[in-house]
Scaffold this active site. Sequence first.
Site, mmCIF file in Angstrom:
data_model
loop_
_atom_site.group_PDB
_atom_site.id
_atom_site.type_symbol
_atom_site.label_atom_id
_atom_site.label_comp_id
_atom_site.label_asym_id
_atom_site.label_seq_id
_atom_site.Cartn_x
_atom_site.Cartn_y
_atom_site.Cartn_z
ATOM 1 N N LYS A 48 0.817 -1.190 0.000
ATOM 2 C CA LYS A 48 0.000 0.000 0.000
ATOM 3 C C LYS A 48 0.863 1.256 0.000
ATOM 4 O O LYS A 48 0.390 2.353 -0.270
ATOM 5 C CB LYS A 48 -0.886 0.010 1.247
ATOM 6 C CG LYS A 48 -1.828 -1.147 1.341
ATOM 7 C CD LYS A 48 -2.594 -1.051 2.666
ATOM 8 C CE LYS A 48 -3.348 -2.308 2.944
ATOM 9 N NZ LYS A 48 -3.862 -2.334 4.335
ATOM 10 N N GLU A 110 8.214 2.146 -5.832
ATOM 11 C CA GLU A 110 8.179 1.745 -4.416
ATOM 12 C C GLU A 110 8.247 2.985 -3.523
ATOM 13 O O GLU A 110 8.854 3.989 -3.893
ATOM 14 C CB GLU A 110 9.404 0.868 -4.116
ATOM 15 C CG GLU A 110 9.140 -0.627 -4.149
ATOM 16 C CD GLU A 110 8.572 -1.151 -2.828
ATOM 17 O OE1 GLU A 110 7.703 -0.486 -2.230
ATOM 18 O OE2 GLU A 110 9.003 -2.222 -2.411
ATOM 19 N N ASP A 114 14.470 -0.761 2.180
ATOM 20 C CA ASP A 114 15.235 -0.917 3.419
ATOM 21 C C ASP A 114 16.181 -2.112 3.248
ATOM 22 O O ASP A 114 17.303 -1.945 2.770
ATOM 23 C CB ASP A 114 14.247 -1.090 4.575
ATOM 24 C CG ASP A 114 14.911 -1.193 5.933
ATOM 25 O OD1 ASP A 114 16.119 -0.935 6.027
ATOM 26 O OD2 ASP A 114 14.224 -1.538 6.903
ATOM 27 N N LYS A 142 16.602 3.787 2.307
ATOM 28 C CA LYS A 142 17.305 3.560 3.585
ATOM 29 C C LYS A 142 18.379 2.524 3.291
ATOM 30 O O LYS A 142 18.130 1.328 3.356
ATOM 31 C CB LYS A 142 16.331 3.030 4.647
ATOM 32 C CG LYS A 142 15.344 4.069 5.141
ATOM 33 C CD LYS A 142 14.789 3.756 6.529
ATOM 34 C CE LYS A 142 14.018 2.471 6.590
ATOM 35 N NZ LYS A 142 13.262 2.320 7.854
ATOM 36 N N ASP A 170 3.208 3.597 6.668
ATOM 37 C CA ASP A 170 2.363 3.467 7.862
ATOM 38 C C ASP A 170 3.108 2.882 9.050
ATOM 39 O O ASP A 170 4.177 2.280 8.915
ATOM 40 C CB ASP A 170 1.185 2.526 7.558
ATOM 41 C CG ASP A 170 1.617 1.058 7.531
ATOM 42 O OD1 ASP A 170 2.595 0.741 6.816
ATOM 43 O OD2 ASP A 170 1.017 0.247 8.257
ATOM 44 N N ARG A 176 -0.498 6.893 7.058
ATOM 45 C CA ARG A 176 -0.273 6.918 5.603
ATOM 46 C C ARG A 176 -0.676 8.269 5.017
ATOM 47 O O ARG A 176 -0.061 8.753 4.067
ATOM 48 C CB ARG A 176 -1.106 5.831 4.898
ATOM 49 C CG ARG A 176 -0.631 4.422 5.136
ATOM 50 C CD ARG A 176 -1.266 3.470 4.120
ATOM 51 N NE ARG A 176 -1.222 2.100 4.578
ATOM 52 C CZ ARG A 176 -0.175 1.294 4.464
ATOM 53 N NH1 ARG A 176 0.932 1.718 3.902
ATOM 54 N NH2 ARG A 176 -0.227 0.052 4.906
HETATM 55 P P1 IMP Z 1 12.402 -3.940 2.478
HETATM 56 O O1 IMP Z 1 11.889 -5.260 1.955
HETATM 57 O O2 IMP Z 1 13.055 -4.058 3.836
HETATM 58 O O3 IMP Z 1 13.274 -3.206 1.499
HETATM 59 O O4 IMP Z 1 11.166 -3.036 2.796
HETATM 60 C C1 IMP Z 1 10.283 -2.604 1.882
HETATM 61 C C2 IMP Z 1 8.932 -2.354 2.492
HETATM 62 O O5 IMP Z 1 8.974 -2.313 3.921
HETATM 63 C C3 IMP Z 1 8.431 -0.998 2.073
HETATM 64 O O6 IMP Z 1 7.708 -1.064 0.867
HETATM 65 C C4 IMP Z 1 7.579 -0.567 3.237
HETATM 66 O O7 IMP Z 1 6.260 -1.032 3.074
HETATM 67 C C5 IMP Z 1 8.205 -1.244 4.426
HETATM 68 N N1 IMP Z 1 9.112 -0.340 5.173
HETATM 69 C C6 IMP Z 1 10.467 -0.325 5.178
HETATM 70 N N2 IMP Z 1 10.952 0.661 5.960
HETATM 71 C C7 IMP Z 1 9.856 1.297 6.476
HETATM 72 C C8 IMP Z 1 9.686 2.440 7.346
HETATM 73 O O8 IMP Z 1 10.632 3.085 7.832
HETATM 74 N N3 IMP Z 1 8.396 2.794 7.606
HETATM 75 C C9 IMP Z 1 7.310 2.142 7.095
HETATM 76 N N4 IMP Z 1 7.432 1.084 6.286
HETATM 77 C C10 IMP Z 1 8.686 0.661 5.955
#
Ligand code: IMP
Length: 192
Positions: A48, A110, A114, A142, A170, A176
């Site tokens: 979302k 996206e 992270d 990040k 969120d 959001r």
């Molecule tokens: P990744 O798989 O760790 O790269 O994270 C991707 C997903 O995690 C993003 O699309 C977000 O939905 C969620 N996410 C990562 N970091 C944050 C944050 O700081 N706040 C809220 N959602 C996050």
Amino acid sequence: MKAMQSYEGAIARALFSQAEIAAAIERLAQAIVRDHRRMPLMLVGVLKGALYVAADLARAISAIPDGPSEIGVDYMCVSSYGNASRSSGEVRLLKDLTEPVAGRNVVIVEDIVDNGLTLEYLRALLGERHPASLRACVLFDKPYHRTVQVPVEYVGLRAPDEFVVGYGLDYQELFRNLPYLAQLRPEVFTDG
Ligand code: IMP
């Protein structure tokens, strides 16, 4: 999450204002247009979190003269965090695209990257479907805790090494709709 009167009491500090986010989206739109002039483009927003960024980016791209010949927008929904502020490391596909991507110039949109697992999953999934080209656009990066080194062709803003909310992001399905990016007060977190 603890009951609260308004978001204001939950926010520790603003990280990027609405104007800074709008300027970043404009820069991303310009960069995407440079790579897709007079070509059909398909934006794939990842729900979302990318609800707002995909919509705002689509409009910013269409306002640029001599851009893509057509712009399609589709959404898919994945979940990697559940309701927690830490990644589960597991990505689940909750809703697939409604349009085929074969032969199309696709840009995945996206909200934030992270550890990189969500984007890696999406690149692999869509890559198997034989798009003409496949790139990724991320509003907030990040880069501190990548588990996988996934390519990101278009990066908007570097977020601090914090859990952030707003502009689509969120915490437990709240915040959001905050129009800017913010860091929450530590006492708001109820999941450790
Ligand atoms: P990744 O798989 O760790 O790269 O994270 C991707 C997903 O995690 C993003 O699309 C977000 O939905 C969620 N996410 C990562 N970091 C944050 C944050 O700081 N706040 C809220 N959602 C996050």
